[in-house]
Design a protein around this motif. Structure first.
Motif, PDB file in Angstrom:
ATOM      1  N   VAL A  11       0.855  -1.173   0.000  1.00 27.90           N
ATOM      2  CA  VAL A  11       0.000   0.000   0.000  1.00 27.90           C
ATOM      3  C   VAL A  11       0.896   1.229   0.000  1.00 27.90           C
ATOM      4  O   VAL A  11       2.043   1.184   0.441  1.00 27.90           O
ATOM      5  CB  VAL A  11      -0.935   0.024   1.231  1.00 27.90           C
ATOM      6  CG1 VAL A  11      -1.933  -1.103   1.169  1.00 27.90           C
ATOM      7  CG2 VAL A  11      -0.136  -0.039   2.521  1.00 27.90           C
ATOM      8  N   ARG A  13       0.024   4.240   1.438  1.00 25.61           N
ATOM      9  CA  ARG A  13      -0.237   5.157   2.545  1.00 25.61           C
ATOM     10  C   ARG A  13      -0.801   4.365   3.715  1.00 25.61           C
ATOM     11  O   ARG A  13      -1.271   3.230   3.543  1.00 25.61           O
ATOM     12  CB  ARG A  13      -1.246   6.221   2.116  1.00 25.61           C
ATOM     13  CG  ARG A  13      -2.578   5.651   1.626  1.00 25.61           C
ATOM     14  CD  ARG A  13      -3.535   6.722   1.155  1.00 25.61           C
ATOM     15  NE  ARG A  13      -4.751   6.143   0.603  1.00 25.61           N
ATOM     16  CZ  ARG A  13      -5.762   5.681   1.309  1.00 25.61           C
ATOM     17  NH1 ARG A  13      -5.692   5.707   2.643  1.00 25.61           N
ATOM     18  NH2 ARG A  13      -6.825   5.166   0.724  1.00 25.61           N
ATOM     19  N   LEU A  15      -3.327   2.851   6.312  1.00 23.54           N
ATOM     20  CA  LEU A  15      -4.737   2.500   6.171  1.00 23.54           C
ATOM     21  C   LEU A  15      -5.460   2.642   7.501  1.00 23.54           C
ATOM     22  O   LEU A  15      -4.879   2.460   8.565  1.00 23.54           O
ATOM     23  CB  LEU A  15      -4.872   1.065   5.665  1.00 23.54           C
ATOM     24  CG  LEU A  15      -4.236   0.752   4.310  1.00 23.54           C
ATOM     25  CD1 LEU A  15      -4.389  -0.727   3.989  1.00 23.54           C
ATOM     26  CD2 LEU A  15      -4.855   1.602   3.209  1.00 23.54           C
ATOM     27  N   GLY A  16      -6.752   2.962   7.434  1.00 17.87           N
ATOM     28  CA  GLY A  16      -7.578   3.047   8.625  1.00 17.87           C
ATOM     29  C   GLY A  16      -7.852   1.676   9.206  1.00 17.87           C
ATOM     30  O   GLY A  16      -7.691   0.652   8.546  1.00 17.87           O
ATOM     31  N   GLU A  17      -8.306   1.665  10.480  1.00 19.31           N
ATOM     32  CA  GLU A  17      -8.483   0.383  11.171  1.00 19.31           C
ATOM     33  C   GLU A  17      -9.538  -0.484  10.503  1.00 19.31           C
ATOM     34  O   GLU A  17      -9.391  -1.717  10.431  1.00 19.31           O
ATOM     35  CB  GLU A  17      -8.848   0.625  12.644  1.00 19.31           C
ATOM     36  CG  GLU A  17     -10.149   1.370  12.872  1.00 19.31           C
ATOM     37  CD  GLU A  17     -10.477   1.539  14.339  1.00 19.31           C
ATOM     38  OE1 GLU A  17     -11.585   2.006  14.626  1.00 19.31           O
ATOM     39  OE2 GLU A  17      -9.638   1.206  15.190  1.00 19.31           O
ATOM     40  N   THR A  19     -10.216  -0.641   7.344  1.00 20.13           N
ATOM     41  CA  THR A  19      -9.597  -1.200   6.142  1.00 20.13           C
ATOM     42  C   THR A  19      -8.600  -2.291   6.507  1.00 20.13           C
ATOM     43  O   THR A  19      -8.519  -3.324   5.823  1.00 20.13           O
ATOM     44  CB  THR A  19      -8.902  -0.089   5.339  1.00 20.13           C
ATOM     45  OG1 THR A  19      -9.839   0.958   5.079  1.00 20.13           O
ATOM     46  CG2 THR A  19      -8.373  -0.619   4.019  1.00 20.13           C
ATOM     47  N   LEU A  20      -7.846  -2.077   7.578  1.00 20.94           N
ATOM     48  CA  LEU A  20      -6.869  -3.089   7.995  1.00 20.94           C
ATOM     49  C   LEU A  20      -7.541  -4.393   8.391  1.00 20.94           C
ATOM     50  O   LEU A  20      -7.014  -5.481   8.137  1.00 20.94           O
ATOM     51  CB  LEU A  20      -6.034  -2.556   9.155  1.00 20.94           C
ATOM     52  CG  LEU A  20      -5.000  -1.481   8.813  1.00 20.94           C
ATOM     53  CD1 LEU A  20      -4.357  -0.947  10.080  1.00 20.94           C
ATOM     54  CD2 LEU A  20      -3.940  -2.021   7.871  1.00 20.94           C
ATOM     55  N   ASN A  23      -8.041  -6.050   4.985  1.00 23.79           N
ATOM     56  CA  ASN A  23      -7.000  -6.210   3.961  1.00 23.79           C
ATOM     57  C   ASN A  23      -5.607  -6.524   4.481  1.00 23.79           C
ATOM     58  O   ASN A  23      -4.755  -6.947   3.692  1.00 23.79           O
ATOM     59  CB  ASN A  23      -6.926  -4.942   3.106  1.00 23.79           C
ATOM     60  CG  ASN A  23      -8.166  -4.747   2.261  1.00 23.79           C
ATOM     61  OD1 ASN A  23      -8.706  -5.708   1.747  1.00 23.79           O
ATOM     62  ND2 ASN A  23      -8.626  -3.513   2.146  1.00 23.79           N
ATOM     63  N   ALA A  24      -5.308  -6.283   5.742  1.00 23.13           N
ATOM     64  CA  ALA A  24      -3.950  -6.520   6.224  1.00 23.13           C
ATOM     65  C   ALA A  24      -3.577  -7.985   6.062  1.00 23.13           C
ATOM     66  O   ALA A  24      -4.318  -8.879   6.466  1.00 23.13           O
ATOM     67  CB  ALA A  24      -3.825  -6.092   7.681  1.00 23.13           C
TER      68      ALA A  24
END
Length: 411
Positions: A11, A13, A15-17, A19-20, A23-24
């Motif tokens: 990524v 930039r 990422l917000g929680e 999104t994580l 996708n993390a």
């Protein structure tokens, strides 16, 4: 090819929680381009001679090696570990078969005969009993301390103190530990700080950001969120987690199955929205209980009446989904909740998508789990009296939960 190279997703930039949680650690299947994580059920993986990575002293960094054997590393489990590490703002994580297994991994990897452990005087019973009943057999000294009192913590530290194990909020009192203050104490003295953050989840608190060295979770609870898979984890700096992985991850045998890792990742997809919804509902229910004439006490970090409400506001982004309360006729209320509620399941555990209720008698907990000094017992009773109902609020409409509680409390 190193295990992690298959699982990273670049990524550009931060990422917000929310999104994580989705996708993390996630990578599309390189062959099918499937979006959902695969379940790698094979126990064995083929490798080329010389890729084993073993040394005379034991096992090297397992995550730098190809996948070899599911007892050590597994593609599905590794995806889960990477996602947890991202959520907890850490370098790495080790997934285990249960939350207690994660605590055991920390204790048996980092402590040896002659070391001293400071343990929260009130914490999950399985971990409390593991520390108090088993570690002394291996020569580890254990002291229990009320970790909400920093003067008591400092007084309990010895030259051989190596680890402090905290739990915030603690089970079942919902008492908090000031992690920033405790982290300052441990860092100044070279002591490791492990925090069980199961009740808070990374949606509410990231202990690493407040000074902890390791974060422990029972993934069975809110992280999974569906009551259908057991698991645990410990997250922290790469070097520290790898030390735990190379010992406990190999030799204790508490390996998380690929199936359960997949189920827990499915739960993580909705962790943020679930915690926000359940925390909002819990606040509504706690406010109702606090005003009910049959209720003699309510403990919920989101209420101003909580003894540490200011700390909760400073340390927790959400107040959480757990409530405890006391009544004058607990046996009758417990029976009505168990037999007549249409929304609460009368059951142990927490973090289910459905609301759970159970009555915890203080004397039963003292007889089976906790060994408290007179002062510690007085503090316990200040929160719990002779016993508390513990509510784990789920995703039901809060007015339906209140309706069932009203029937149980007013009959």
């Amino acid at each position: 090819m190193p295990a992690d190279s298959l699982l990273s997703r670049s990524v550009s930039r931060p990422l917000g929680e929310a999104t994580l949680t989705l996708n993390a650690g996630l990578a599309h299947d390189p062959l099918t381009r499937a979006i959902a994580p695969n379940i790698a059920m094979s126990v064995n993986n083929a490798f080329t001679p010389g890729e084993g990575g073993f040394s005379a002293d034991g096992v090297a960094d397992l995550t730098s090696l190809p996948f070899l054997y599911a007892g050590w590393t597994n593609p599905t489990v590794r995806q889960l570990e990477l996602r947890i590490a991202a959520l907890e703002h850490t370098d790495d994580a080790l997934a285990t078969a249960s939350g207690t297994a994660a605590a055991a991994a920390v204790f048996f990897s980092l402590l040896k005969a002659g070391d001293h452990l400071i343990l929260s005087d009130v914490c999950y019973a399985g971990i409390h009993e593991l520390a108090r009943k088993m570690l002394p057999d291996f020569g580890v000294e254990v002291s229990t301390v009320n970790l909400s009192r920093m003067d008591d913590v400092v007084a309990a530290i010895r030259p051989n103190t190596r680890l402090i194990h905290a739990e915030s909020p603690c089970n079942p009192l919902l008492r908090l530990t000031d992690l920033t203050a405790l982290g300052a104490i441990t860092r100044a003295r070279g002591i490791l700080l492990a925090v069980d953050s199961t009740f808070a989840t990374p949606v509410a608190t990231c202990p690493i950001d407040l000074g902890a060295d390791l974060v422990i979770h029972s993934l069975t609870k809110f992280m999974n969120g569906h009551g259908d898979a057991m698991g645990g984890c410990v997250a922290g700096p790469k070097a520290l987690v790898e030390r735990i992985r190379s010992r406990a991850g190999v030799y204790l045998g508490a390996t998380l199955s690929a199936q359960n890792a997949w189920l827990i990742m499915r739960g993580l997809d909705t962790l943020v929205v679930r915690m926000r919804a359940m925390s909002a509902s819990a606040h509504t229910v706690a406010t109702y209980l606090q005003a009910h004439p049959a209720v003699s006490g309510v403990i919920y970090p989101g209420l101003e009446s909580h003894p540490q409400h200011a700390l909760a506001c400073a340390q927790m982004r959400l107040a959480g989904a757990l409530i405890t309360f006391q009544v004058r006729n607990p046996d009758a209320v417990a029976m009505r909740l168990a037999q007549a509620s249409s929304t609460f399941d009368y059951a142990f555990s927490i973090g289910h998508q459905r609301s759970l209720a159970v009555f915890l008698k203080t004397q039963d907990l003292l007889n089976s789990s906790f060994e408290l000094s007179p002062e510690q017992l007085a503090d316990y009773r200040r929160y719990a009296g002779d016993g508390v109902f513990r509510l784990s609020i789920g995703l039901e409409d809060p007015q339906d939960l209140i309706h069932d509680l009203e029937q149980a409390l007013s009959a």
